[in-house]
Enzyme design. Structure first.
Site, PDB file in Angstrom:
ATOM      1  N   GLU A   1      -3.951   2.461  -7.236  1.00  0.00           N
ATOM      2  CA  GLU A   1      -4.354   3.527  -6.327  1.00  0.00           C
ATOM      3  C   GLU A   1      -3.463   4.754  -6.543  1.00  0.00           C
ATOM      4  OE1 GLU A   1      -6.497   2.017  -2.619  1.00  0.00           O
ATOM      5  OE2 GLU A   1      -4.383   1.773  -2.227  1.00  0.00           O
TER       6      GLU A   1
ATOM      7  N   HIS B   1       0.862  -1.189   0.000  1.00  0.00           N
ATOM      8  CA  HIS B   1       0.000   0.000   0.000  1.00  0.00           C
ATOM      9  C   HIS B   1       0.901   1.243   0.000  1.00  0.00           C
ATOM     10  CE1 HIS B   1      -2.794   3.069   1.326  1.00  0.00           C
ATOM     11  NE2 HIS B   1      -3.771   2.269   0.934  1.00  0.00           N
TER      12      HIS B   1
END
Ligand code: PGA
Length: 287
Positions: A194, A124
């Site tokens: 993302e 992430h």
């Protein structure tokens, strides 16, 4: 058809007291078509086992209501029946690259598996930024997760500067080539696109900008010999997903799901996002 996958990333939010109210709101708002998608909750690791036990005890109650004598069932039979009832799967937010050992504070892929996880988020952008994780570490973590039978959700995405300089596609290509383990069998490769500038900001790229990146990721993987043992790929979008934009994003060609941060903190909203209008026909299979 490849199933959509909708993931809730609670990040470092919520504690034990918040779990039951969230599950209550989630269940009361989930529609019957929820089995069209894989729905995954990634809470802080300390809550995983607790949530798994709560879900399991509800599943056992349902089996008993259906007249099953659970004491007569073998562990395998019970596992099969309870997992057939499970709408909400569990995932970790990170795992260690090493299998075990002297790594204070880290959590292994096996520990996540034992706590009931099927998935784990890897790389992430908050891990890349605040824990200096690079592509090669993310590659090792993904490999460890795969070896333990977990499905890694590998995150990639560009900064605002790279977007503005027009260098985002090359940057993402680089991330793909170094973060995804090569020359191994991967049944279900899950990539979350993302854009960093979209996470938690309320800003999202246009639908055509998302489609451009997603197509590029899809082509990079499917045309690369080193990824020829990938059987199926699911590409998700993450960054400021909410109830107003989820259906439109899910309708983009080659998008197979969503990674939801802030909007997943409310169980009812996440349930509604999970059952957003599902548009079929985006099948992707390399088989
Ligand atoms: P957000 O976070 O939905 O709050 O933008 C997404 C993520 O970081 O996975």
């Amino acid at each position: 058809m490849t199933k959509k996958i909708i993931i809730a990333n609670w990040k470092m939010n919520k504690s034990f007291d918040d779990v039951e109210p969230w599950l209550f709101d989630f269940k009361n708002n989930i529609k019957n078509n929820s089995n069209i998608s894989d729905i995954v909750l990634c809470p802080p690791a300390i809550l995983l086992d607790y949530i798994d036990e709560l879900l399991l005890s509800e599943e056992l109650d349902i089996l008993q209501e259906k007249g099953k004598n659970i004491d007569d069932l073998s562990e395998d039979e019970l596992e099969k029946l309870t997992s057939g009832l499970r709408v909400l799967n569990l995932g970790g937010q990170d795992c260690a690259a090493n299998e075990e050992g002297a790594f204070t504070g880290d959590i292994s892929a096996k520990m996540l598996k034992d706590a009931g996880c099927k998935y784990v988020i890897i790389g992430h952008s908050e891990r890349r930024q605040y824990h200096s994780e690079d592509n090669s570490l993310i590659n090792s973590k993904s490999l460890t997760a795969l070896n333990q039978g977990l499905k890694p959700i590998i995150c990639i995405g560009e900064s605002l500067q790279l977007r503005q300089e027009g260098k985002y596609l090359d940057f993402i290509k680089e991330q793909i080539h170094h973060s995804i383990p090569k020359d191994i069998d991967i049944k279900d490769l899950i990539i979350a696109y993302e854009p960093i500038w979209s996470i938690g900001t309320g800003k999202i790229p246009s639908i055509s900008d998302i489609a451009e990146v997603v197509d590029s990721i899809y082509n990079d993987i499917s045309q690369n010999e080193e990824f020829s043992r990938v059987k199926n790929i699911r590409i998700l979008y993450g960054g400021s997903v909410n109830l107003d934009n989820s259906a439109e994003i899910l309708a983009i060609n080659n998008i197979s799901g969503l990674l939801v941060g802030g909007a997943s903190l409310k169980g009812d909203i996440f349930a509604k996002i999970s059952t957003s209008e599902i548009v079929s026909g985006n099948q992707k299979s390399f088989a």
